[in-house]
Design an enzyme around this catalytic site. Structure first.
Site, mmCIF file in Angstrom:
data_model
loop_
_atom_site.group_PDB
_atom_site.id
_atom_site.type_symbol
_atom_site.label_atom_id
_atom_site.label_comp_id
_atom_site.label_asym_id
_atom_site.label_seq_id
_atom_site.Cartn_x
_atom_site.Cartn_y
_atom_site.Cartn_z
ATOM 1 N N ALA A 162 -2.177 18.744 -8.654
ATOM 2 C CA ALA A 162 -1.049 19.213 -7.832
ATOM 3 C C ALA A 162 -0.006 18.110 -7.678
ATOM 4 O O ALA A 162 1.198 18.355 -7.793
ATOM 5 C CB ALA A 162 -1.543 19.679 -6.472
ATOM 6 N N ASN A 174 3.855 4.281 -11.595
ATOM 7 C CA ASN A 174 2.615 4.426 -12.356
ATOM 8 C C ASN A 174 1.363 4.508 -11.482
ATOM 9 O O ASN A 174 0.328 4.980 -11.930
ATOM 10 C CB ASN A 174 2.525 3.231 -13.324
ATOM 11 C CG ASN A 174 1.144 3.026 -13.873
ATOM 12 O OD1 ASN A 174 0.689 3.774 -14.731
ATOM 13 N ND2 ASN A 174 0.452 2.034 -13.346
ATOM 14 N N THR A 180 -8.995 3.498 -19.723
ATOM 15 C CA THR A 180 -8.876 2.494 -18.670
ATOM 16 C C THR A 180 -10.215 2.411 -17.947
ATOM 17 O O THR A 180 -10.998 3.364 -17.953
ATOM 18 C CB THR A 180 -7.790 2.857 -17.641
ATOM 19 O OG1 THR A 180 -8.153 4.095 -17.017
ATOM 20 C CG2 THR A 180 -6.435 3.016 -18.283
ATOM 21 N N GLY A 192 -2.604 11.566 -22.039
ATOM 22 C CA GLY A 192 -3.933 12.152 -22.208
ATOM 23 C C GLY A 192 -5.024 11.182 -21.769
ATOM 24 O O GLY A 192 -4.792 10.311 -20.935
ATOM 25 N N LEU A 193 -6.189 11.329 -22.367
ATOM 26 C CA LEU A 193 -7.328 10.492 -21.969
ATOM 27 C C LEU A 193 -7.166 9.071 -22.508
ATOM 28 O O LEU A 193 -7.117 8.851 -23.709
ATOM 29 C CB LEU A 193 -8.631 11.103 -22.490
ATOM 30 C CG LEU A 193 -9.909 10.364 -22.083
ATOM 31 C CD1 LEU A 193 -10.079 10.362 -20.567
ATOM 32 C CD2 LEU A 193 -11.124 10.970 -22.759
ATOM 33 N N TYR A 198 -5.220 16.076 -7.413
ATOM 34 C CA TYR A 198 -4.567 15.135 -8.339
ATOM 35 C C TYR A 198 -3.573 15.897 -9.224
ATOM 36 O O TYR A 198 -2.408 15.495 -9.391
ATOM 37 C CB TYR A 198 -5.642 14.453 -9.191
ATOM 38 C CG TYR A 198 -5.122 13.647 -10.351
ATOM 39 C CD1 TYR A 198 -4.587 12.383 -10.154
ATOM 40 C CD2 TYR A 198 -5.183 14.149 -11.656
ATOM 41 C CE1 TYR A 198 -4.122 11.634 -11.226
ATOM 42 C CE2 TYR A 198 -4.716 13.410 -12.734
ATOM 43 C CZ TYR A 198 -4.183 12.160 -12.517
ATOM 44 O OH TYR A 198 -3.723 11.439 -13.580
ATOM 45 N N ASP A 258 0.855 -1.189 0.000
ATOM 46 C CA ASP A 258 0.000 0.000 0.000
ATOM 47 C C ASP A 258 0.892 1.241 0.000
ATOM 48 O O ASP A 258 1.643 1.471 0.946
ATOM 49 C CB ASP A 258 -0.893 -0.029 1.253
ATOM 50 C CG ASP A 258 -1.878 1.134 1.276
ATOM 51 O OD1 ASP A 258 -1.714 2.076 0.464
ATOM 52 O OD2 ASP A 258 -2.789 1.102 2.112
ATOM 53 N N MET A 259 0.816 2.023 -1.056
ATOM 54 C CA MET A 259 1.724 3.159 -1.229
ATOM 55 C C MET A 259 1.374 4.355 -0.336
ATOM 56 O O MET A 259 2.125 5.332 -0.308
ATOM 57 C CB MET A 259 1.753 3.593 -2.692
ATOM 58 C CG MET A 259 2.421 2.583 -3.583
ATOM 59 S SD MET A 259 4.119 2.313 -3.037
ATOM 60 C CE MET A 259 4.354 0.626 -3.505
ATOM 61 N N LYS A 293 0.598 15.668 -9.680
ATOM 62 C CA LYS A 293 1.263 15.413 -10.962
ATOM 63 C C LYS A 293 2.234 16.551 -11.325
ATOM 64 O O LYS A 293 3.314 16.289 -11.864
ATOM 65 C CB LYS A 293 0.216 15.218 -12.060
ATOM 66 C CG LYS A 293 -0.601 13.920 -11.912
ATOM 67 C CD LYS A 293 0.297 12.689 -11.911
ATOM 68 C CE LYS A 293 -0.469 11.387 -12.139
ATOM 69 N NZ LYS A 293 0.432 10.201 -12.021
#
Ligand SMILES: *[C@@H]1O[C@H](CO)[C@@H](O)[C@H](O)[C@H]1NC(C)=O
Length: 292
Positions: free
Chosen positions: A185, A116, A220, A216-217, A183, A89-90, A187
């Site tokens: 922030a 990732n 997933t 991009g989009l 999110y 668990d990160m 990245k």
């Protein structure tokens, strides 16, 4: 004058896009860690690495899902390949050292560290609620600090092999978009930290390369579900998300070629980041329109 410049620029971009000097053989026997590898782009990266002859340790929180990924690796790659999984668990930063140690113990070294994983959470406005503030901490731990810790623990091993760090980021790590503030922030933070680290590595004469993936989009399961939940079905219909397997291969190629940054899908992500500095307001208006 301007038109000429734009045409030349587009020509260079197209040329770069069509240029594919990836040497698939180069992955043979390489020792790889992929984080966030139980689903999405991470899972697909694991399959590409296995197919291309690498040794792979996959990690994420869910052990059962990881086990399945390793089983699938034996189908697409070598049935007796050296494929391992390690559940971690990160959000618990002490687990980052264990992941690296496990990988080095199992594979005897490390050539590729592919960062990732992300904390999966819903899109939403920044209300400044206590919930938002608590979540901000977890997001920064998982999406940013865990990357730094993993890279730090891996660096002595990567130094020995002149290895590679691949940091999977997002267009949201280059351009502010509504409803993903925390999110975004995390990245942007990755870009700042790893671009700075890259400079230090070069100054030190280290041969370890750092590749930032600007993605991009992608269609997933997670991305599609979150957009549907947020009532953005038309976004999926207009923007036509790319395939996770294609994104995964593009990221691996960027890392293998030691590119500083790689963009996928190339034209839209690269154009957005170029236009960002020229015409920030029109670009932001289009972005708001898409999300409003
Ligand atoms: C922020 O908090 C509010 C209220 O608690 C919530 O509705 C919203 O979804 C949260 N936003 C994010 C991005 O978590």
């Amino acid at each position: 004058m301007w038109i000429k410049l734009v045409v030349v620029l587009l020509g260079v971009m197209l040329g770069w896009y069509l240029l594919d000097d990836f040497n698939a053989e180069s992955l043979q026997g390489k020792r790889v860690i992929v984080t966030g590898a139980s689903t999405g782009i991470g899972e697909q990266m694991a399959y590409h690495f296995c197919r291309l002859g690498a040794q792979v340790l996959v990690t994420s929180r869910r052990e059962a899902a990881l086990k399945k990924v390793v089983d699938n690796c034996r189908e697409v790659g070598d049935p007796d390949g050296k494929y391992y999984y390690y559940a971690a668990d990160m959000s618990d930063l002490t687990s980052t050292e264990k992941v690296i140690q496990e990988a080095v113990d199992r594979m005897g070294g490390l050539d590729y560290l592919v960062l990732n994983h992300i904390l999966v959470h819903n899109l939403g406005g920044w209300e400044g609620s206590p919930e938002n503030l608590t979540r901000l901490n977890t997001i920064m731990d998982v999406n940013f600090k865990a990357y730094v810790h993993l890279a730090t623990h891996a660096m002595p091993h990567l130094d020995k092999t002149e290895g590679r760090v691949i940091v999977v980021s997002s267009v949201a790590g280059k351009l502010g978009q509504p409803f993903v503030a925390a999110y975004s922030a995390s990245k942007f933070a990755l870009d700042g930290f790893f671009s700075s680290l890259r400079q230090e590595l070069i100054l030190k004469g280290s041969k370890v390369s750092v590749t930032l993936g600007v993605i991009g989009l992608i269609g997933t399961e997670n991305a599609v579900n979150k957009l549907l939940l947020f009532g953005k079905k038309f976004l999926l219909e207009t923007l036509k998300p790319a395939l996770p397997a294609d994104a995964a291969l593009a990221i691996i190629k960027g890392g293998a070629n030691r590119q500083w940054e790689m963009y996928f899908p190339y034209l839209e992500t690269r154009l957005i980041t170029l236009i960002r500095d020229w015409m920030p307001k029109p670009l932001a208006a289009i972005n708001r329109y898409l999300y409003s």
